[in-house]
Design a protein around this motif. Structure first.
Motif, short mmCIF file in Angstrom:
data_model
loop_
_atom_site.label_atom_id
_atom_site.label_comp_id
_atom_site.label_asym_id
_atom_site.label_seq_id
_atom_site.Cartn_x
_atom_site.Cartn_y
_atom_site.Cartn_z
N ARG A 1 1.57 -7.63 -19.28
CA ARG A 1 3.07 -7.20 -19.46
C ARG A 1 3.42 -6.37 -18.08
N ILE A 2 2.64 -5.49 -17.70
CA ILE A 2 3.01 -4.56 -16.68
C ILE A 2 3.12 -5.66 -15.29
N LYS A 3 2.03 -6.48 -15.36
CA LYS A 3 2.27 -7.40 -14.02
C LYS A 3 3.44 -8.41 -14.06
N LEU A 4 3.70 -8.76 -15.29
CA LEU A 4 4.79 -9.70 -15.44
C LEU A 4 6.28 -9.30 -15.21
N SER A 5 6.15 -7.83 -15.54
CA SER A 5 7.46 -7.09 -15.12
C SER A 5 7.68 -6.65 -13.93
N SER A 6 6.59 -6.54 -13.24
CA SER A 6 6.57 -6.30 -11.85
C SER A 6 6.95 -7.61 -11.16
N ALA A 7 6.46 -8.51 -11.75
CA ALA A 7 6.89 -9.90 -11.09
C ALA A 7 8.50 -10.06 -11.15
N GLN A 8 9.10 -9.80 -12.32
CA GLN A 8 10.41 -9.79 -12.60
C GLN A 8 11.06 -9.17 -11.49
N ILE A 9 10.74 -7.89 -11.25
CA ILE A 9 11.55 -7.19 -10.17
C ILE A 9 11.56 -7.67 -8.99
N LYS A 10 10.23 -8.40 -8.37
CA LYS A 10 10.04 -9.04 -7.31
C LYS A 10 11.02 -10.19 -7.12
N GLY B 1 0.86 -1.26 -0.06
CA GLY B 1 -0.02 0.01 0.02
C GLY B 1 0.79 1.45 -0.07
N ALA B 2 1.82 1.15 -0.46
CA ALA B 2 2.94 2.29 -0.49
C ALA B 2 2.19 3.60 -0.97
N GLY B 3 2.41 4.52 -0.40
CA GLY B 3 2.01 5.99 -0.85
C GLY B 3 0.58 6.29 -0.89
N LEU B 4 -0.56 5.30 -0.49
CA LEU B 4 -1.74 5.48 -0.57
C LEU B 4 -2.29 6.26 0.25
N ARG B 5 -3.14 7.30 0.06
CA ARG B 5 -3.76 8.28 1.10
C ARG B 5 -4.91 7.35 1.55
N CYS C 1 15.94 -6.11 -13.68
CA CYS C 1 15.17 -5.22 -12.73
C CYS C 1 14.92 -3.67 -13.56
N PHE C 2 16.18 -3.46 -13.94
CA PHE C 2 15.92 -2.07 -14.69
C PHE C 2 15.20 -2.20 -16.06
N ASN C 3 15.30 -3.23 -16.84
CA ASN C 3 14.60 -3.37 -17.83
C ASN C 3 13.13 -3.56 -17.73
N ALA C 4 12.87 -4.49 -16.56
CA ALA C 4 11.27 -4.45 -16.18
C ALA C 4 10.77 -3.07 -15.94
N ALA C 5 11.59 -2.34 -14.97
CA ALA C 5 11.16 -1.05 -14.80
C ALA C 5 10.69 -0.17 -15.76
N ILE C 6 11.57 0.09 -16.81
CA ILE C 6 11.43 0.84 -17.91
C ILE C 6 10.17 0.34 -18.92
N VAL C 7 9.99 -1.01 -18.94
CA VAL C 7 9.06 -1.54 -19.64
C VAL C 7 7.47 -0.98 -18.92
N ILE C 8 7.47 -1.26 -17.46
CA ILE C 8 6.39 -0.84 -16.87
C ILE C 8 6.21 0.80 -17.23
N MET D 1 4.77 1.58 -8.23
CA MET D 1 5.98 1.77 -7.28
C MET D 1 6.92 0.73 -7.32
N GLN D 2 6.65 -0.29 -7.66
CA GLN D 2 7.83 -1.42 -7.86
C GLN D 2 8.99 -0.86 -8.84
N SER D 3 8.25 -0.29 -9.90
CA SER D 3 9.17 0.45 -11.04
C SER D 3 9.85 1.42 -10.53
N SER D 4 9.31 2.24 -9.89
CA SER D 4 10.10 3.55 -9.52
C SER D 4 11.17 3.07 -8.35
N TYR D 5 10.72 2.04 -7.57
CA TYR D 5 11.70 1.49 -6.64
C TYR D 5 12.96 0.97 -7.29
N ALA D 6 12.76 0.08 -8.36
CA ALA D 6 13.93 -0.48 -9.02
C ALA D 6 14.63 0.88 -9.53
#
Length: 714
Positions: A483-492, A124-128, A591-598, A635-640
């Motif tokens: 594709r977004i979800k799979l790239s996020s999985a790669q980062i994790k 829940g990072a960043g959620l108000r 992680c870098f390539n996945a973050a850019i894809v996201i 959030m995963q993309s920006s963290y990476a």
């Protein structure tokens, strides 16, 4: 025997009980409030307090001001990190082994650059959280803040002059048409349209702002829980006649109407799930069938009994993206799952006019249940590959594999999320690491296989039929979301290994400074940033606990006594490091390539394009996309990207070769790609937050860290 004690007591010098009078109890609520919010770096009030501190001001509690007293609150000196003694410079007599770690220069970085990174990938990072309002006594200190960052009431001067417009509709048919215009492409709950698209005609009814707390006046009240849930999301989208959609009053009115629709939907859901005789004769109530639903269908190919379930799925996303309430998000999805299982939607094989509706109802329920597990980093409440789930996938006429790819991507992402928790447990228990190495490799292979399917776009034939054209756009969106979800999985899957050679990351996660007895412990404080710079770099989502080396041979690897190319001169090779099937450089690149894809794929998601009655109603900026249940991937993309940025900065300053391809100009190009990727993410979140307030916090968290890392871009 009493006399000596009496004499001794008489000789003791008398001391004043208090050298300084204690602080009044009335200040304690303020102190407790400060301590609570300072302990939570993601809280918005802390940002305001930091700004006050930078400006040289000290926030004073309202109580002290009203009593004409000077606030004498002092923060507790207990707790906090222990201060370490400064080590002297190495002398010539020091051993060579000690010297190679002592000569590491201090890494210089602008103050505050990474102080916010540790919250970017938390659950829940960043959620108000709109369900947890700020006490009014503290709003006076934040009154000048941006309304997107804090919950503030509009000033009295604006109440008498401003009129607001909220997107509401005058019939069920118009609400259904707006669902296809604004929601369906990102969240295809319903089958394709059964009639041609109509012009978008929200009611043109200005709302008086004289009493913001008054109950919203509804010109038309939707009859179905599904149309009410859809109306709740539509009310968040700025009205075409609203000239100031970002003003505090407009935001407040949209929030009020949306929540009123959501509460009405919940009340109908509760009423329809209740049994008439449950209070008077419970035993008889359970044996009788449920009473029939007496209302017209919202959609010609969706039975009335599914509308309650579908409404819960929309409300689940509403609780996440608008209210910022992960608990209610999961609760609504759980309610939908109970209804779906009760209706045996998970094993539906009958073919009739409602088959597609039942298929979508089941698999979107499955999707939402897993999404609640992903965003909260909790184990799923269902077995993701349960053999009892035999309902065929829904169908896109332009993409026969689209639904299969989406469900597989969701399964991969929830498995990658569970991998983080299991890795934490293995590090804590100092066992099972060989299993985790193999599991990491299996997850990586699975992700790549599904990603290959997601990237093979089918040849879409755009028929003249209106339904297929819009479903083709929806199918393309589903591919992009996959594709977004799979790239996020790669980062994790790769992020721990990717950053396991960064001293600050290791220190925050595993306290591994003494893990390898073959190397003298290095003083990682020499790599910490002076002032208030990089000192909180971590990834709380993984919750990696302190790791101590086990006596078990499971952690012993051939590289324990040797140096590999994966180890920097100032970072020793830890016992578990070489057991991973990938090097830190390889994982970092993934992680870098996945973050850019996201960041790129999010930007390609289409904007809503409703048909307007006249060209004058077209807004100057794009309408907000909706249903961002997967915003955590941003959030995963920006963290990476921030971690890669830091890793490259260290490599550049210490002249380290990152597989001989990230030196000099190539690092500068890398920084440019990261800057552009983060700007794309901020733009995407800015678009989402036009409608969904809870995502304001995500945008602000990333934007704050971006300005610290790239001050020239501000």
């Amino acid at each position: 025997m009493a006399e000596p004690f009496q004499d001794f007591a008489a000789e003791r010098p008398m001391r004043k009980k208090f050298a300084k009078p204690p602080v009044k109890v009335a200040c304690l609520p303020w102190c407790a409030f400060l301590d609570l919010f300072v302990a939570s770096p993601a809280n918005l009030l802390l940002v305001a307090l930091r700004e006050l501190d930078v400006a040289g001001k000290s926030p004073v509690p309202t109580y002290c001001i009203s009593k004409g007293r000077k606030c004498s609150y002092l923060p507790s000196k207990r707790g906090g990190p222990r201060k370490k003694k400064q080590k002297a410079s190495p002398s010539p007599e020091d051993s060579p082994e000690d010297a190679q770690y002592a000569v590491v220069p201090e890494f210089e970085e602008p103050a505050g650059m990474f102080s916010q990174i540790d919250v970017l990938s938390a659950p829940g990072a960043g959620l108000r959280h709109l369900d947890f309002t700020m006490p009014s006594m503290f709003q006076s200190y934040l009154g000048d803040e941006n309304p997107s960052s804090v919950q503030m009431e509009p000033g009295p001067s604006s109440l008498n002059t401003q009129q607001c417009f909220v997107r509401t509709y005058g019939s069920e048919a118009e609400i259904l048409n707006a669902y296809y215009d604004f929601i369906h492409s990102y969240f295809p709950l319903l089958p394709p349209r059964t009639s041609p698209p109509c012009r978008d005609r929200p009611l043109h009814c200005p709302i008086s702002c004289s009493n913001p707390s008054a109950e919203p006046l509804m010109m038309y009240r939707p009859r179905s829980p599904l149309s009410l849930a859809v109306a709740a999301v539509l009310a968040l989208i700025p009205h075409p006649a609203d000239t100031e959609p970002t003003s505090p009053m407009s935001i407040l009115q949209r929030r009020t109407y949306a929540h009123a629709f959501a509460q009405l939907a919940n009340s109908i859901i509760e009423a329809e799930c209740d049994l008439e005789l449950s209070t008077t004769d419970p035993g008889q109530a359970l044996s009788n069938p449920r009473p029939p639903i007496s209302r017209d269908r919202l959609h010609a190919r969706v039975p009335e009994d599914l509308e309650t379930l579908l409404a819960l799925l929309i409300l689940s996303v509403y609780e996440y993206a608008q209210r910022g309430n992960l608990l209610k998000m999961r609760y609504r999805a759980g309610q939908a799952l109970a209804l779906a299982l009760d209706k045996s939607l998970h094993a539906h094989v009958e073919e009739n006019e409602f088959s597609e509706a039942r298929r979508r109802a089941w698999w979107m329920t499955y999707y939402c249940v897993l999404q609640g597990s992903i965003v909260s980093t909790t184990p799923p409440t269902i077995v993701i590959n349960d053999p009892q789930f035999t309902t065929p996938y829904p169908h896109f006429s332009s993409d026969s594999e689209g639904w299969s790819v989406l469900i597989q991507a969701q399964q991969v992402l929830v498995s990658a999320t569970q991998f983080i928790d299991d890795l934490n447990k293995s590090l804590s228990s100092q066992s099972g690491m060989q299993y985790m190495y193999g599991r990491m490799q299996q997850l990586d292979s699975w992700t790549n296989a599904v990603l290959a399917q997601a990237e093979v776009l089918p040849i879409a034939s755009l028929d003249t039929d209106f339904g297929d054209q819009h479903e083709t756009i929806t199918a393309l969106c589903i591919r992009s979301i996959s594709r977004i979800k799979l790239s996020s999985a790669q980062i994790k899957i790769h992020r721990f290994r990717a950053f396991s050679d960064i001293p600050l990351f290791i220190k925050r996660h595993c306290d591994l400074t003494a893990a390898n007895p073959n190397h003298p412990p290095i003083d990682l404080n020499k790599l910490s940033i002076s002032g208030s710079g990089i000192h909180n770099v971590s990834c709380p989502c993984s919750n990696l606990n302190p790791f101590q080396r086990s006596a078990s041979t499971e952690y012993m690897t051939p590289s324990d006594s040797s140096t590999t190319s994966d180890t920097h001169p100032y970072i020793p090779q830890y016992p578990f490091a070489s057991g991973f099937p990938y090097s830190s450089q390889h994982s970092a690149k993934i992680c870098f390539n996945a973050a850019i894809v996201i960041s790129r794929v999010f930007e390609t998601l289409p904007y809503p394009h409703p048909l307007y009655s006249n060209q004058e109603q077209h807004q100057s900026r794009p309408l907000p996309r909706t249903m961002p249940s997967f915003a955590c991937c941003l959030m995963q993309s920006s963290y990476a990207m921030f971690m890669i940025f830091y890793k490259a900065r260290v490599a550049k300053q210490f002249s380290l070769d990152w597989e001989n391809d990230l030196t000099g100009d190539s690092i500068d190009r890398l920084f440019g790609e990261i800057r552009q990727g983060l700007q794309r993410i901020i733009g995407v979140l800015s678009n989402y937050s036009l409608a969904f307030e809870a995502l304001d916090g995500m945008r602000d968290e990333i934007q704050g860290a971006f300005h610290a890392a790239f001050p020239a871009s501000v």
